[in-house]
Design a protein around this motif. Structure first.
Motif, PDB file in Angstrom:
ATOM      1  N   LYS A  54      -1.846  40.656   8.206  1.00 15.80           N
ATOM      2  CA  LYS A  54      -1.711  39.675   7.129  1.00 15.80           C
ATOM      3  C   LYS A  54      -1.762  40.351   5.763  1.00 15.80           C
ATOM      4  O   LYS A  54      -1.114  39.908   4.818  1.00 15.80           O
ATOM      5  CB  LYS A  54      -2.850  38.647   7.246  1.00 15.80           C
ATOM      6  CG  LYS A  54      -2.750  37.489   6.257  1.00 15.80           C
ATOM      7  CD  LYS A  54      -1.573  36.602   6.572  1.00 15.80           C
ATOM      8  CE  LYS A  54      -1.675  35.276   5.812  1.00 15.80           C
ATOM      9  NZ  LYS A  54      -1.687  35.418   4.380  1.00 15.80           N
ATOM     10  N   SER A  55      -2.492  41.440   5.658  1.00 17.22           N
ATOM     11  CA  SER A  55      -2.622  42.109   4.374  1.00 17.22           C
ATOM     12  C   SER A  55      -1.288  42.687   3.905  1.00 17.22           C
ATOM     13  O   SER A  55      -1.046  42.813   2.713  1.00 17.22           O
ATOM     14  CB  SER A  55      -3.667  43.225   4.444  1.00 17.22           C
ATOM     15  OG  SER A  55      -3.235  44.234   5.357  1.00 17.22           O
TER      16      SER A  55
ATOM     17  N   ASP B  81       0.524  39.813   2.196  1.00 20.37           N
ATOM     18  CA  ASP B  81      -0.106  39.562   0.897  1.00 20.37           C
ATOM     19  C   ASP B  81       0.306  40.614  -0.133  1.00 20.37           C
ATOM     20  O   ASP B  81       0.622  40.279  -1.276  1.00 20.37           O
ATOM     21  CB  ASP B  81      -1.640  39.566   1.050  1.00 20.37           C
ATOM     22  CG  ASP B  81      -2.134  38.332   1.808  1.00 20.37           C
ATOM     23  OD1 ASP B  81      -1.358  37.343   1.858  1.00 20.37           O
ATOM     24  OD2 ASP B  81      -3.245  38.381   2.324  1.00 20.37           O
TER      25      ASP B  81
ATOM     26  N   ASN C  16       2.255  39.628  -3.392  1.00 24.35           N
ATOM     27  CA  ASN C  16       1.354  39.389  -4.513  1.00 24.35           C
ATOM     28  C   ASN C  16       0.919  40.632  -5.293  1.00 24.35           C
ATOM     29  O   ASN C  16       0.343  40.493  -6.378  1.00 24.35           O
ATOM     30  CB  ASN C  16       0.103  38.661  -4.019  1.00 24.35           C
ATOM     31  CG  ASN C  16       0.458  37.339  -3.336  1.00 24.35           C
ATOM     32  OD1 ASN C  16       1.234  36.551  -3.878  1.00 24.35           O
ATOM     33  ND2 ASN C  16      -0.089  37.104  -2.140  1.00 24.35           N
TER      34      ASN C  16
ATOM     35  N   ARG D 285       4.304  46.770  -3.690  1.00 29.51           N
ATOM     36  CA  ARG D 285       5.069  45.749  -2.971  1.00 29.51           C
ATOM     37  C   ARG D 285       6.160  46.407  -2.130  1.00 29.51           C
ATOM     38  O   ARG D 285       6.408  46.025  -0.981  1.00 29.51           O
ATOM     39  CB  ARG D 285       5.704  44.763  -3.962  1.00 29.51           C
ATOM     40  CG  ARG D 285       4.700  43.978  -4.789  1.00 29.51           C
ATOM     41  CD  ARG D 285       5.323  42.736  -5.404  1.00 29.51           C
ATOM     42  NE  ARG D 285       6.482  43.001  -6.240  1.00 29.51           N
ATOM     43  CZ  ARG D 285       6.440  43.372  -7.511  1.00 29.51           C
ATOM     44  NH1 ARG D 285       5.266  43.569  -8.127  1.00 29.51           N
ATOM     45  NH2 ARG D 285       7.547  43.569  -8.197  1.00 29.51           N
TER      46      ARG D 285
ATOM     47  N   THR E 175       9.509  36.175   5.307  1.00 29.10           N
ATOM     48  CA  THR E 175       8.910  36.828   4.138  1.00 29.10           C
ATOM     49  C   THR E 175       9.893  37.790   3.488  1.00 29.10           C
ATOM     50  O   THR E 175      10.000  37.855   2.265  1.00 29.10           O
ATOM     51  CB  THR E 175       7.634  37.581   4.559  1.00 29.10           C
ATOM     52  OG1 THR E 175       6.759  36.684   5.247  1.00 29.10           O
ATOM     53  CG2 THR E 175       6.923  38.154   3.349  1.00 29.10           C
TER      54      THR E 175
END
Length: 557
Positions: free
Chosen positions: A42-43, A46, A50, A57, A69
């Motif tokens: 999940k990180s 994120d 973000n 990124r 995503t």
């Protein structure tokens, strides 16, 4: 923003970054490596969505697999590199379509299009995308002939039309493009794929761009069409290209005699075989290049004689001379032509000693005199040239052929150029001349050569010039190197020890310099040490025993 940045650093950043918020930019690579090692699950999502830093990124995107995503990032990320990386990772057809249709950046849309295979989507993009680069990318993926034809005929951008033409095979569509497209590159590419001879003829005759007309000529194979173009096109470049492909003798004859452009006539003359036509062109064409081309193909001696003596252009006269064997005409040209190249060409073909002698001694051009000497065996003429010619090239040729030892001696002692003196020294055997050269010549390498040659003939006579060469000033000026000095010293010792006469030994000791000699050799730019000089130092000690010593007790260091 600061809170978000601190949150990211605390969660993903390495320890050194948590402690030093103003990290050195040079450490970004280390930072990125640490982030790649720590983000997962999940990180990763994120971070990709973000993280405030674009490079973070981008690093996260490279770990992403979730197509939704990746599509969101491709459509929405503010950094082009991040969006582009997302599109490169994306393989889902439907989401690629969305990116291709919706992305604001044309590069992102173009990259998505290059991965799409759906014909309808590609068609829509090829027809509607506002950017020519994206439409071009769609055209490159399309295989439907109708869509390609539509783009080739209607797209407003020449690059898109060109891409479509590259894939077209339909001759009718290519014909329309070749005759109507506003861009010369598009027309030219279409012409290059055409086979219809009538269409090619029309393009060759009427296209406003000379390169397109040339492409059309290149594809013409029909003799009648080529003939028509060669005779009627208003552009000399097109007529020239057509003439190069012609084989019909009558057409070539007509062009050689009548075309208003010299380049076209020259091309036709190159292909002519009819002697009468060649003769007429060689005698009458107003352009020297055309006359020369015809003269080079002539075999009629009388016509060649007339041209050699009368044509107003020296290149035409030279071409005629090179084809002639008539001695009288060659002699006249060699002695009287105003141009040196014609005289030289005539002299090269002559074997008449009288004419060659006049040319060797009297011609005002050195190259003519040089060629004349090369063809002569008259030693008297060669001697005069070796001693008196003002040009070093001529004197060098003369010395190479000279056998008169007296003349060679004079050259060895007096010529201004060292290479000529050396050439003479190589051929002489007179000990007195060799001695004078070995003692007096301005070039030490010639003195050394003469001294060593004299040593083979008369060692005692060579003692003095050899001894003089061991002068420290000469060595200091690097006139001789270490090995040469050692060789000279060895010869001097042999001569010295071979003599019982005190006066001779005294003379040798007087001229020979005693002591330790040091030689330095500098090397620059060694591999890995381009700016460092390496100096190699060598030394040897030279001495001769006292005059009072017996020969049996002589010692030499």
């Amino acid at each position: 923003m600061r809170v978000l940045k601190q949150f990211f650093i605390n969660r993903f950043g390495p320890v050194w970054l948590k402690e030093n918020r103003e990290a050195d930019p040079k450490l970004k690579k280390e930072q990125l490596t640490a982030i790649r090692a720590r983000i997962s699950g999940k990180s990763v999502i994120d971070a990709a969505l973000n993280a405030p830093e674009s490079y973070v990124r981008k690093a996260a995107v490279r770990r992403l697999k979730d197509p939704e995503t990746l599509m969101r990032i491709a459509l929405n990320d503010s950094d082009e590199d991040v969006s582009y990386s997302a599109v490169q990772r994306l393989s889902d057809e439907e989401r690629l379509k969305s990116v291709a249709l919706k992305a604001k950046n044309w590069k992102i849309r173009g990259e998505a299009v290059r991965k799409i295979s759906d014909p309808e989507t590609l068609k829509f993009i090829a027809l509607n995308d506002k950017d020519s680069g994206v439409r071009k990318a769609a055209i490159e993926r399309i295989t439907d002939p109708e869509e390609l034809e539509h783009a080739a005929l209607n797209d407003p951008d020449e690059i898109v039309r060109l891409s479509a033409v590259e894939k077209l095979t339909n001759q009718e569509t290519l014909k329309i493009v070749a005759m109507n497209d506003p861009d010369w590159m598009v027309r030219g590419y279409a012409v290059g794929k055409l086979t219809n001879q009538e269409t090619l003829k029309i393009v060759a005759m009427n296209d406003p761009d000379w390169m397109v007309r040339g492409h059309a000529i290149d594809n013409l194979v029909d003799p009648e069409t080529l003939k028509f173009v060669a005779l009627n096109n208003k552009d000399s470049g097109v007529r020239w290209t057509a003439a190069k492909k012609l084989t019909d003798p009558e057409t070539l004859k007509f062009i050689a005699l009548n075309d208003k452009d010299s380049g076209v006539r020259w091309t036709a003359a190159e292909k002519l075989t009819d002697p009468e036509t060649l003769k007429f062109v060689a005698l009458n064409d107003k352009d020297s290049g055309v006359r020369r081309t015809a003269a080079e193909k002539l075999t009629d001696p009388e016509t060649l004689k007339f041209i050699a003596l009368n044509d107003k252009d020296h290149t035409v006269r030279k071409a005629a001379v090179e084809k002639l064997d008539d001695a009288e005409t060659l002699r006249t040209a060699a002695l009287n032509d105003e141009d040196r190249t014609v005289r030289k060409a005539a002299v090269e073909k002559l074997d008449d000693p009288k004419t060659l002698k006049i040319a060797a001694l009297s011609d005002d051009n050195y190259s003519v005199r040089q060629v004349a000497l090369e063809n002569l065996d008259d030693q008297e003429v060669i001697r005069i040239a070796a001693l008196k010619d003002v040009d070093s090239n001529v004197r060098k040729v003369a010395v190479e052929k000279l056998t008169d030892q007296g003349a060679l001696n004079l050259v060895a002692l007096n010529d201004f150029y060292e290479n000529i003196r050396f050439e003479a020294v190589e051929k002489i055997s007179d000990p007195e001349t060799l001695f004078q050269v070995a003692v007096k010549d301005k070039e030490v390498w010639i003195r050394l050569f003469a001294a060593e040659k004299l040593y083979e003939i008369d060692p005692i006579r060579a003692a003095e010039p050899l001894a003089r060469l061991l002068n420290p000033r000469l060595i200091g000026n690097k006139s001789i190197d270490y090995n040469q000095a050692v060789s000279i010293a060895d010869k001097i010792r042999k001569i010295y020890f071979s003599q019982t006469d005190r006066e001779t030994r005294l003379l040798i000791k007087t001229h020979a310099r005693h002591g330790t000699f040091t030689f330095h050799k500098r090397f620059g730019g060694l591999p890995g040490f381009e700016h460092v000089d390496y100096i190699e130092t060598k030394s040897f000690h030279f001495d001769l025993p006292p005059l009072s010593a017996d020969r049996e007790s002589d010692e030499c260091s």
